[in-house]
Each structure stands twice: as C-alpha cells, then as structure tokens.
Design a protein around this motif. Structure first.
Motif, PDB file in Angstrom:
ATOM      1  N   LEU A 174     -11.020 -12.539  -5.310  1.00  0.00           N
ATOM      2  CA  LEU A 174     -11.872 -11.370  -5.096  1.00  0.00           C
ATOM      3  C   LEU A 174     -12.052 -11.093  -3.611  1.00  0.00           C
ATOM      4  O   LEU A 174     -11.975  -9.939  -3.172  1.00  0.00           O
ATOM      5  CB  LEU A 174     -13.227 -11.601  -5.755  1.00  0.00           C
ATOM      6  N   GLU A 175     -12.274 -12.145  -2.820  1.00  0.00           N
ATOM      7  CA  GLU A 175     -12.463 -11.956  -1.378  1.00  0.00           C
ATOM      8  C   GLU A 175     -11.201 -11.409  -0.731  1.00  0.00           C
ATOM      9  O   GLU A 175     -11.261 -10.552   0.156  1.00  0.00           O
ATOM     10  CB  GLU A 175     -12.876 -13.276  -0.715  1.00  0.00           C
ATOM     11  N   PHE A 176     -10.041 -11.893  -1.154  1.00  0.00           N
ATOM     12  CA  PHE A 176      -8.782 -11.385  -0.612  1.00  0.00           C
ATOM     13  C   PHE A 176      -8.621  -9.907  -0.944  1.00  0.00           C
ATOM     14  O   PHE A 176      -8.231  -9.093  -0.090  1.00  0.00           O
ATOM     15  CB  PHE A 176      -7.601 -12.185  -1.166  1.00  0.00           C
ATOM     16  N   ALA A 177      -8.929  -9.544  -2.182  1.00  0.00           N
ATOM     17  CA  ALA A 177      -8.791  -8.149  -2.605  1.00  0.00           C
ATOM     18  C   ALA A 177      -9.721  -7.237  -1.818  1.00  0.00           C
ATOM     19  O   ALA A 177      -9.320  -6.152  -1.379  1.00  0.00           O
ATOM     20  CB  ALA A 177      -9.070  -8.035  -4.099  1.00  0.00           C
ATOM     21  N   ALA A 178     -10.958  -7.680  -1.628  1.00  0.00           N
ATOM     22  CA  ALA A 178     -11.920  -6.863  -0.880  1.00  0.00           C
ATOM     23  C   ALA A 178     -11.491  -6.696   0.569  1.00  0.00           C
ATOM     24  O   ALA A 178     -11.609  -5.603   1.148  1.00  0.00           O
ATOM     25  CB  ALA A 178     -13.307  -7.490  -0.957  1.00  0.00           C
ATOM     26  N   ALA A 179     -10.975  -7.763   1.175  1.00  0.00           N
ATOM     27  CA  ALA A 179     -10.522  -7.688   2.567  1.00  0.00           C
ATOM     28  C   ALA A 179      -9.309  -6.783   2.707  1.00  0.00           C
ATOM     29  O   ALA A 179      -9.239  -5.944   3.622  1.00  0.00           O
ATOM     30  CB  ALA A 179     -10.208  -9.097   3.081  1.00  0.00           C
ATOM     31  N   ALA A 180      -8.333  -6.931   1.817  1.00  0.00           N
ATOM     32  CA  ALA A 180      -7.126  -6.108   1.887  1.00  0.00           C
ATOM     33  C   ALA A 180      -7.468  -4.634   1.736  1.00  0.00           C
ATOM     34  O   ALA A 180      -6.935  -3.771   2.448  1.00  0.00           O
ATOM     35  CB  ALA A 180      -6.133  -6.542   0.815  1.00  0.00           C
ATOM     36  N   SER A 181      -8.367  -4.327   0.807  1.00  0.00           N
ATOM     37  CA  SER A 181      -8.714  -2.927   0.584  1.00  0.00           C
ATOM     38  C   SER A 181      -9.592  -2.381   1.705  1.00  0.00           C
ATOM     39  O   SER A 181      -9.513  -1.191   2.031  1.00  0.00           O
ATOM     40  CB  SER A 181      -9.402  -2.756  -0.766  1.00  0.00           C
ATOM     41  N   CYS A 182     -10.405  -3.242   2.316  1.00  0.00           N
ATOM     42  CA  CYS A 182     -11.166  -2.810   3.490  1.00  0.00           C
ATOM     43  C   CYS A 182     -10.205  -2.358   4.594  1.00  0.00           C
ATOM     44  O   CYS A 182     -10.377  -1.284   5.188  1.00  0.00           O
ATOM     45  CB  CYS A 182     -12.049  -3.952   3.981  1.00  0.00           C
ATOM     46  N   LEU A 183      -9.184  -3.146   4.846  1.00  0.00           N
ATOM     47  CA  LEU A 183      -8.220  -2.812   5.888  1.00  0.00           C
ATOM     48  C   LEU A 183      -7.452  -1.529   5.583  1.00  0.00           C
ATOM     49  O   LEU A 183      -7.066  -0.792   6.499  1.00  0.00           O
ATOM     50  CB  LEU A 183      -7.251  -3.975   6.091  1.00  0.00           C
ATOM     51  N   LYS A 184      -7.218  -1.256   4.300  1.00  0.00           N
ATOM     52  CA  LYS A 184      -6.492  -0.039   3.929  1.00  0.00           C
ATOM     53  C   LYS A 184      -7.182   1.214   4.470  1.00  0.00           C
ATOM     54  O   LYS A 184      -6.524   2.208   4.814  1.00  0.00           O
ATOM     55  CB  LYS A 184      -6.371   0.054   2.399  1.00  0.00           C
ATOM     56  N   HIS A 185      -8.506   1.189   4.575  1.00  0.00           N
ATOM     57  CA  HIS A 185      -9.246   2.368   5.041  1.00  0.00           C
ATOM     58  C   HIS A 185      -8.901   2.743   6.491  1.00  0.00           C
ATOM     59  O   HIS A 185      -9.264   3.824   6.948  1.00  0.00           O
ATOM     60  CB  HIS A 185     -10.745   2.136   4.911  1.00  0.00           C
ATOM     61  N   SER A 186      -8.203   1.849   7.189  1.00  0.00           N
ATOM     62  CA  SER A 186      -7.814   2.117   8.575  1.00  0.00           C
ATOM     63  C   SER A 186      -6.384   2.624   8.696  1.00  0.00           C
ATOM     64  O   SER A 186      -5.904   2.858   9.803  1.00  0.00           O
ATOM     65  CB  SER A 186      -7.960   0.835   9.413  1.00  0.00           C
ATOM     66  N   ILE A 187      -5.700   2.807   7.562  1.00  0.00           N
ATOM     67  CA  ILE A 187      -4.270   3.126   7.574  1.00  0.00           C
ATOM     68  C   ILE A 187      -4.021   4.479   6.925  1.00  0.00           C
ATOM     69  O   ILE A 187      -4.386   4.693   5.763  1.00  0.00           O
ATOM     70  CB  ILE A 187      -3.474   2.030   6.828  1.00  0.00           C
ATOM     71  N   PRO A 188      -3.390   5.421   7.633  1.00  0.00           N
ATOM     72  CA  PRO A 188      -3.083   6.722   7.031  1.00  0.00           C
ATOM     73  C   PRO A 188      -2.059   6.583   5.909  1.00  0.00           C
ATOM     74  O   PRO A 188      -1.185   5.711   5.938  1.00  0.00           O
ATOM     75  CB  PRO A 188      -2.493   7.527   8.194  1.00  0.00           C
ATOM     76  N   GLY A 189      -2.160   7.450   4.923  1.00  0.00           N
ATOM     77  CA  GLY A 189      -1.218   7.445   3.809  1.00  0.00           C
ATOM     78  C   GLY A 189      -1.758   6.687   2.611  1.00  0.00           C
ATOM     79  O   GLY A 189      -2.754   5.965   2.694  1.00  0.00           O
ATOM     80  N   ASN A 235      -0.791   0.794   1.452  1.00  0.00           N
ATOM     81  CA  ASN A 235      -1.439  -0.204   2.295  1.00  0.00           C
ATOM     82  C   ASN A 235      -0.378  -1.051   2.981  1.00  0.00           C
ATOM     83  O   ASN A 235       0.384  -1.754   2.323  1.00  0.00           O
ATOM     84  CB  ASN A 235      -2.360  -1.095   1.457  1.00  0.00           C
ATOM     85  N   ARG A 236      -0.322  -0.990   4.290  1.00  0.00           N
ATOM     86  CA  ARG A 236       0.704  -1.701   5.054  1.00  0.00           C
ATOM     87  C   ARG A 236       0.092  -2.951   5.703  1.00  0.00           C
ATOM     88  O   ARG A 236       0.225  -3.186   6.898  1.00  0.00           O
ATOM     89  CB  ARG A 236       1.300  -0.774   6.106  1.00  0.00           C
ATOM     90  N   VAL A 237      -0.558  -3.752   4.893  1.00  0.00           N
ATOM     91  CA  VAL A 237      -1.267  -4.936   5.367  1.00  0.00           C
ATOM     92  C   VAL A 237      -0.547  -6.188   4.873  1.00  0.00           C
ATOM     93  O   VAL A 237      -0.085  -6.245   3.740  1.00  0.00           O
ATOM     94  CB  VAL A 237      -2.731  -4.925   4.856  1.00  0.00           C
ATOM     95  N   SER A 238      -0.469  -7.192   5.739  1.00  0.00           N
ATOM     96  CA  SER A 238       0.163  -8.455   5.359  1.00  0.00           C
ATOM     97  C   SER A 238      -0.863  -9.422   4.801  1.00  0.00           C
ATOM     98  O   SER A 238      -2.074  -9.228   4.939  1.00  0.00           O
ATOM     99  CB  SER A 238       0.845  -9.085   6.579  1.00  0.00           C
ATOM    100  N   VAL A 239      -0.373 -10.477   4.172  1.00  0.00           N
ATOM    101  CA  VAL A 239      -1.259 -11.519   3.648  1.00  0.00           C
ATOM    102  C   VAL A 239      -2.080 -12.126   4.778  1.00  0.00           C
ATOM    103  O   VAL A 239      -3.296 -12.319   4.650  1.00  0.00           O
ATOM    104  CB  VAL A 239      -0.441 -12.603   2.926  1.00  0.00           C
ATOM    105  N   SER A 240      -1.435 -12.436   5.906  1.00  0.00           N
ATOM    106  CA  SER A 240      -2.152 -13.091   7.007  1.00  0.00           C
ATOM    107  C   SER A 240      -3.247 -12.191   7.571  1.00  0.00           C
ATOM    108  O   SER A 240      -4.322 -12.681   7.943  1.00  0.00           O
ATOM    109  CB  SER A 240      -1.170 -13.503   8.112  1.00  0.00           C
ATOM    110  N   GLU A 241      -3.006 -10.881   7.644  1.00  0.00           N
ATOM    111  CA  GLU A 241      -4.031  -9.970   8.145  1.00  0.00           C
ATOM    112  C   GLU A 241      -5.237  -9.924   7.213  1.00  0.00           C
ATOM    113  O   GLU A 241      -6.390  -9.940   7.657  1.00  0.00           O
ATOM    114  CB  GLU A 241      -3.440  -8.570   8.325  1.00  0.00           C
ATOM    115  N   ALA A 242      -4.968  -9.861   5.901  1.00  0.00           N
ATOM    116  CA  ALA A 242      -6.070  -9.851   4.936  1.00  0.00           C
ATOM    117  C   ALA A 242      -6.820 -11.173   4.954  1.00  0.00           C
ATOM    118  O   ALA A 242      -8.058 -11.205   4.882  1.00  0.00           O
ATOM    119  CB  ALA A 242      -5.544  -9.552   3.538  1.00  0.00           C
TER     120      ALA A 242
END
Length: 341
Positions: free
Chosen positions: A302-317, A320-327
């Motif tokens: 759940l924490e990984f999912a919330a973090a990954a989706s939080c980061l998506k809000h910073s990316i146009p389109g 989601n162009r986020v890596s595992v390490s970033e999340a």
C-alpha cells in the motif's frame, strides 16, 4: 510471470499548459487509458506485461502500438479491427478551476469488439495476474461481455484478478447501469481498487459518505471496505484511494487497504502544484499490483502504491514514468525534492 491488462487506449489531445481548450490553435497529442496506463507503469517497474485492446489499421493506431512497445509493453494480442480509435480532449485545471475531459469514443474499435475476437486462453498462457477496470464494461454491451469472459477465464486458469472499479458517469449509455454489470464482474475479482465514490456508484454499495465534499474520514472508509468484503466473499482485499481536493492544484493523497485480517492506512501526501492528475489512480493500481507481488506485507504494498501515485502527479501525460527506486525513496520518507547529483 506475466501481467495482462485489457481495456481501451485513446488518443489524448490536451491544450498546452493550463490553457482552455483551443485557446491556442494547438493540442498536444499523446496516448492514454486506464488499463494501458497500468501496463506502462508496471513495465517501468520491470514487470513483464501484456496489454490487450482493439485498434484500427491506421497510422495513428500504429504510432500508439509503437509507443507502448517503446515502454516495453507487449502488444502481440492487440486485435486490429474497427474504423476508429477513441479520443479524449483534456483541459488541465488550476487553482479553483477544475480539469475537464471531453470524450469522442463513440464507435471506437473497443466499443465494437465482439466475443470470440480475443483468445483469452492464449492471452493468459504464462500469466499470473489480470487487471481490468470498470471503464471498459461501461463502453458498450459487447465490451462488457468480453470483459466478463476475460475475468471468468482468468479465474478458471488460476490467475489473480484485480479490478479498479472506476466509475465514469459519461459512459454507461447502452441500457444497463454500472451496478447491473459490475456486481457480476466483481464476483471474479481478488483485489478490489476504488476511489471514494466508485464503490457507491459503480457497485451500489451505499455508505453515509459525502463523496463530493472533499473531506475524508478514514474510519468511514474502513467500514466501506469491510462492507465490500462482506458483500463479495471472493474479494481477498479492498483498497480505497483517498483524495482530498483542496483545489485543482493541491490535493491530499493517501489510501487504505482492508484485507481479511488487517486494515492498513498509508502515509498522507500533501501534493501541491499538481502538474497532471490524470492517471493518478491507474498509477496507484499498478503500484499496488507490483507491491503485492514483491513485498511480504500488504501494508508495504500500500505504501509503495501511494508513493508511486503521488509522484505521478508531477508528470505530464497519462503514463507514470516512475521507477521502483524513486517510489521506494519517497516511500521511505525522502520527500525533499532536492536535486540528485
């Protein structure tokens, strides 16, 4: 093992920046759609993933497939049929002006797909997970029938099935309501995903919750998730994303997860200066699927999912162009945003 997603991918035409639609005679052309967004996120996480859809034989659809392939998404089971690809127009909101979406997807290839056009036994060979959303069954009666066949076949073959109950009020115009179809489909689902209104509007699960207020109370959603597990004994867990819409530019973002044994609450993120919130829920779904496959604790997933989706809000389109390490970095609490050198 491989993850399979099925749904409609559309041509996305967006006004530049935060302009009104056609304020300038320019539209930015990309691609997006719920299950395709999940597929791209999972591919970015290093997963083997197959996206199944229907697309016409034309250069726009060719470019779409090439784009998906560029992310590492397998498209070998895409059915080339129909006359057109669905389109959606997006005007990004800011401050107190909300974002707006205009659909142009009537008679799209996916809306006219017919049972038997997809060999689900072949699609699911070597796969262990299938993901779908409530958007696809809302497109047309035939798309709903194909969706039901897909989830039934997936369960018969022993795959885990996840479904984001996504309710889209601009769909469901072919004579059936969302609960008419979705309550049957969810009987074949292991992992349910929803936002604060989907359980009510997509499945008819009522709770004393004002989904339009923008204010969220965690305990109410615990009770809502528990009610979901009671009404659908096949569900192993129910996740609910909690978005506090303070404005189009600032949202509070968190999520809860109810399993048969425990209730988990994620860290809450204060997302300011939102770049693009479209696809935020899809990035959460992809993060949850990845987390459940790779972490021993549902709470960590759940924490990984919330973090990954939080980061998506910073990316146009949509994607989601986020890596595992970033999340995982954000998941561990590093939200400073400092330049990494």
């Amino acid at each position: 093992m491989r993850i399979v997603t099925f749904g409609e991918i559309m041509l996305r035409l967006k006004s530049p920046g935060f302009e009104r639609l056609l304020q300038s005679p320019v539209l930015e052309a990309t691609f997006g759609g719920g299950e395709a967004n999940v597929a791209v996120s999972l591919a970015n996480f290093g997963e083997a993933v197959t996206f199944v859809t229907a697309l016409p034989e034309n250069p726009v659809a060719d470019a779409c497939i090439a784009r998906l392939n560029g992310f590492g998404v397998d498209t070998q089971f895409v059915v080339r049929t129909g006359e057109r690809m669905g389109i959606y127009f997006l005007e990004a909101g800011a401050s107190q002006r909300p974002s707006k979406v205009v659909y142009d997807r009537f008679h799209s290839a996916v809306s006219e797909i017919r049972p038997g056009q997809i060999d689900w036994n072949s699609v699911f060979q070597g796969a262990d997970w299938f993901h779908i959303t409530g958007i696809t069954p809302g497109i047309s009666a035939s798309a709903a029938e194909v969706s039901l066949t897909a989830v039934r076949t997936a369960k018969d073959l022993g795959l885990s099935v996840s479904c984001d109950f996504n309710f889209r009020k601009k769909l469901w115009k072919y004579g059936k309501s969302a609960p008419d179809v979705m309550r049957e489909l969810v009987q074949f689902v292991d992992v349910g995903i929803a936002n604060e209104e989907d359980c009510q509007k997509s499945l008819g699960i009522s709770m004393d919750v004002d989904v339009e207020s923008g204010r969220l109370e965690t305990d109410l959603y615990r009770r809502l998730a528990e009610k979901m597990l009671t009404e659908f004994p096949n569900l192993k867990m129910q996740a609910i994303t909690l978005r506090e819409s303070l404005s189009a530019s600032r949202n509070g973002w968190s999520a809860v997860l109810q399993t048969r044994d425990n209730f988990f609450v994620s860290r809450k993120y204060d997302i300011t200066h939102i770049v693009d919130r479209v696809g935020g829920g899809d990035s959460f779904a992809a993060g949850l699927i990845y987390g459940l496959k790779h972490y021993s604790s549902p709470g960590d997933a759940l924490e990984f999912a919330a973090a990954a989706s939080c980061l998506k809000h910073s990316i146009p389109g949509d994607f989601n162009r986020v890596s595992v390490s970033e999340a995982e970095t954000l998941m561990r609490g590093d939200a400073s945003g400092r330049v990494q050198r």
